[in-house]
Write a protein that holds these residues in place. Sequence first.
Motif, mmCIF file in Angstrom:
data_model
loop_
_atom_site.group_PDB
_atom_site.id
_atom_site.type_symbol
_atom_site.label_atom_id
_atom_site.label_comp_id
_atom_site.label_asym_id
_atom_site.label_seq_id
_atom_site.Cartn_x
_atom_site.Cartn_y
_atom_site.Cartn_z
ATOM 1 N N MET A 9 0.859 -1.186 0.000
ATOM 2 C CA MET A 9 0.000 0.000 0.000
ATOM 3 C C MET A 9 0.894 1.235 0.000
ATOM 4 O O MET A 9 1.686 1.442 0.913
ATOM 5 N N THR A 10 0.785 2.058 -1.028
ATOM 6 C CA THR A 10 1.598 3.271 -1.082
ATOM 7 C C THR A 10 1.086 4.293 -0.072
ATOM 8 O O THR A 10 -0.018 4.170 0.471
ATOM 9 N N GLY A 11 1.904 5.323 0.157
ATOM 10 C CA GLY A 11 1.477 6.385 1.048
ATOM 11 C C GLY A 11 0.205 7.066 0.572
ATOM 12 O O GLY A 11 -0.684 7.398 1.369
ATOM 13 N N PHE A 12 0.069 7.260 -0.745
ATOM 14 C CA PHE A 12 -1.129 7.883 -1.301
ATOM 15 C C PHE A 12 -2.356 6.993 -1.073
ATOM 16 O O PHE A 12 -3.438 7.480 -0.719
ATOM 17 N N GLU A 13 -2.186 5.691 -1.302
ATOM 18 C CA GLU A 13 -3.307 4.765 -1.100
ATOM 19 C C GLU A 13 -3.729 4.726 0.369
ATOM 20 O O GLU A 13 -4.921 4.626 0.675
ATOM 21 N N MET A 14 -2.762 4.818 1.260
ATOM 22 C CA MET A 14 -3.089 4.839 2.681
ATOM 23 C C MET A 14 -3.942 6.054 3.026
ATOM 24 O O MET A 14 -4.932 5.965 3.756
ATOM 25 N N LEU A 15 -3.581 7.215 2.487
ATOM 26 C CA LEU A 15 -4.339 8.438 2.758
ATOM 27 C C LEU A 15 -5.780 8.313 2.278
ATOM 28 O O LEU A 15 -6.713 8.781 2.949
ATOM 29 N N GLU A 16 -5.970 7.662 1.137
ATOM 30 C CA GLU A 16 -7.322 7.534 0.603
ATOM 31 C C GLU A 16 -8.164 6.543 1.399
ATOM 32 O O GLU A 16 -9.395 6.558 1.297
ATOM 33 N N ARG A 17 -7.522 5.710 2.213
ATOM 34 C CA ARG A 17 -8.251 4.751 3.051
ATOM 35 C C ARG A 17 -8.745 5.384 4.355
ATOM 36 O O ARG A 17 -9.580 4.798 5.044
ATOM 37 N N LEU A 18 -8.223 6.535 4.705
ATOM 38 C CA LEU A 18 -8.587 7.169 5.969
ATOM 39 C C LEU A 18 -9.941 7.850 5.864
ATOM 40 O O LEU A 18 -10.250 8.498 4.857
ATOM 41 N N ALA A 19 -10.740 7.725 6.909
ATOM 42 C CA ALA A 19 -12.050 8.384 6.928
ATOM 43 C C ALA A 19 -11.894 9.894 7.048
ATOM 44 O O ALA A 19 -12.707 10.661 6.521
ATOM 45 N N GLU A 20 -10.853 10.335 7.744
ATOM 46 C CA GLU A 20 -10.627 11.768 7.943
ATOM 47 C C GLU A 20 -9.136 12.036 8.023
ATOM 48 O O GLU A 20 -8.380 11.250 8.583
ATOM 49 N N ILE A 21 -8.712 13.153 7.438
ATOM 50 C CA ILE A 21 -7.314 13.571 7.531
ATOM 51 C C ILE A 21 -7.280 14.882 8.300
ATOM 52 O O ILE A 21 -7.671 15.934 7.789
ATOM 53 N N ASP A 22 -6.868 14.814 9.556
ATOM 54 C CA ASP A 22 -6.838 16.003 10.402
ATOM 55 C C ASP A 22 -5.422 16.248 10.920
ATOM 56 O O ASP A 22 -5.211 16.638 12.066
ATOM 57 N N PHE A 23 -4.447 15.992 10.062
ATOM 58 C CA PHE A 23 -3.044 16.159 10.413
ATOM 59 C C PHE A 23 -2.309 16.700 9.198
ATOM 60 O O PHE A 23 -2.820 16.666 8.074
ATOM 61 N N ASP A 24 -1.117 17.210 9.420
ATOM 62 C CA ASP A 24 -0.261 17.646 8.323
ATOM 63 C C ASP A 24 0.656 16.507 7.897
ATOM 64 O O ASP A 24 0.851 15.533 8.651
ATOM 65 N N ILE A 25 1.223 16.653 6.693
ATOM 66 C CA ILE A 25 2.051 15.584 6.126
ATOM 67 C C ILE A 25 3.339 16.167 5.576
ATOM 68 O O ILE A 25 3.323 17.191 4.878
ATOM 69 N N ILE A 26 4.457 15.526 5.898
ATOM 70 C CA ILE A 26 5.719 15.750 5.198
ATOM 71 C C ILE A 26 6.076 14.415 4.558
ATOM 72 O O ILE A 26 6.314 13.428 5.250
ATOM 73 N N PHE A 27 6.048 14.368 3.229
ATOM 74 C CA PHE A 27 6.352 13.133 2.516
ATOM 75 C C PHE A 27 7.854 12.887 2.504
ATOM 76 O O PHE A 27 8.665 13.822 2.471
ATOM 77 N N THR A 28 8.226 11.621 2.526
ATOM 78 C CA THR A 28 9.627 11.233 2.344
ATOM 79 C C THR A 28 9.685 10.294 1.139
ATOM 80 O O THR A 28 8.765 9.521 0.894
ATOM 81 N N THR A 29 10.759 10.372 0.376
ATOM 82 C CA THR A 29 10.855 9.569 -0.832
ATOM 83 C C THR A 29 12.303 9.285 -1.181
ATOM 84 O O THR A 29 13.180 10.100 -0.909
ATOM 85 N N GLY A 30 12.545 8.122 -1.758
ATOM 86 C CA GLY A 30 13.863 7.758 -2.243
ATOM 87 C C GLY A 30 14.064 8.250 -3.655
ATOM 88 O O GLY A 30 14.581 7.535 -4.508
ATOM 89 N N PHE A 31 13.633 9.457 -3.957
ATOM 90 C CA PHE A 31 13.788 10.104 -5.256
ATOM 91 C C PHE A 31 12.956 9.453 -6.341
ATOM 92 O O PHE A 31 13.379 9.249 -7.454
ATOM 93 N N ASP A 32 11.707 9.146 -6.017
ATOM 94 C CA ASP A 32 10.763 8.657 -7.009
ATOM 95 C C ASP A 32 10.207 9.855 -7.768
ATOM 96 O O ASP A 32 9.539 10.707 -7.213
ATOM 97 N N GLN A 33 10.474 9.918 -9.077
ATOM 98 C CA GLN A 33 10.132 11.118 -9.835
ATOM 99 C C GLN A 33 8.638 11.381 -9.893
ATOM 100 O O GLN A 33 8.194 12.524 -9.837
ATOM 101 N N TYR A 34 7.838 10.314 -10.034
ATOM 102 C CA TYR A 34 6.400 10.543 -10.092
ATOM 103 C C TYR A 34 5.894 11.085 -8.769
ATOM 104 O O TYR A 34 5.028 11.947 -8.725
ATOM 105 N N ALA A 35 6.460 10.563 -7.675
ATOM 106 C CA ALA A 35 6.036 11.045 -6.364
ATOM 107 C C ALA A 35 6.379 12.518 -6.197
ATOM 108 O O ALA A 35 5.555 13.318 -5.756
ATOM 109 N N ILE A 36 7.601 12.893 -6.560
ATOM 110 C CA ILE A 36 8.004 14.287 -6.432
ATOM 111 C C ILE A 36 7.133 15.173 -7.301
ATOM 112 O O ILE A 36 6.682 16.240 -6.894
ATOM 113 N N ARG A 37 6.851 14.711 -8.524
ATOM 114 C CA ARG A 37 5.989 15.491 -9.413
ATOM 115 C C ARG A 37 4.611 15.698 -8.815
ATOM 116 O O ARG A 37 4.063 16.803 -8.806
#
Length: 251
Positions: free
Chosen positions: A61-89
Amino acid sequence: MVRSLIIDDEKHCCDNLQWQLKQYCPEIKVMGSCNSGEKAIDQINQLHPELIFLDVEMPGMTGFEMLERLAEIDFDIIFTTGFDQYAIRAIKFGALDYLVKPIDKDELREAVTKFTGRSQGDSLKQLTALLTHIRKSNDLSFQKIALPTLHGYELVPLNNIMLCVSNSNYTDIRLNNGQHLVISRTLKDIEELLNMPPFFRVHNSYIVNLQYAIRYVKGEGGQLILNNDVNVPVSRNKKDELLKLITHLSA
């Protein structure tokens, strides 16, 4: 103290980030870490963090897929990535913060400082825009890719990329407006980024956006003629696969 959660499938990344936060960001209290999206959902619902450090690419489950599974997002996010270009884009599109591994302490400090200075409402609007963008990602007109240049990153719509040409350890990206971008990535790296139709590696030295191909000329491998009158050689071992793709695109 800001309650936070680290989500990353690699334990050493979790441990390293937790140590850096303790050393350089004492206002951040790490309440725990998770190595999967499933566990993270449970922890978020139990701990109610104000901030999460979220790995983009995790098995299952990617980080994006995890977010879409949550009923509510009431927090801030700082993404981390191993230089995945699509993720950065995608993250740049949503104007959210990201950290590239290995995480630099100064960039971490800067991201945390930006977090403390923005409102929750603004962050949620940005996240909504990001997730909407991801849902539309099958349409190339909604996609941009962050290409590393000597001076930073160039954000380029995928459907503007006509041709990618190998130049040793660099790649020459040729756009539909005649512009050239020389980036510090090999053609193999670019092939991994553009591993989807209508992009196709027709030769060891060339990746073509088949939307710009206007003619195929028969030969041992043959040649593709693009609509800017550039002739691109086709490798003999790529010929059959290319012809199948051309037939599919024109169907």
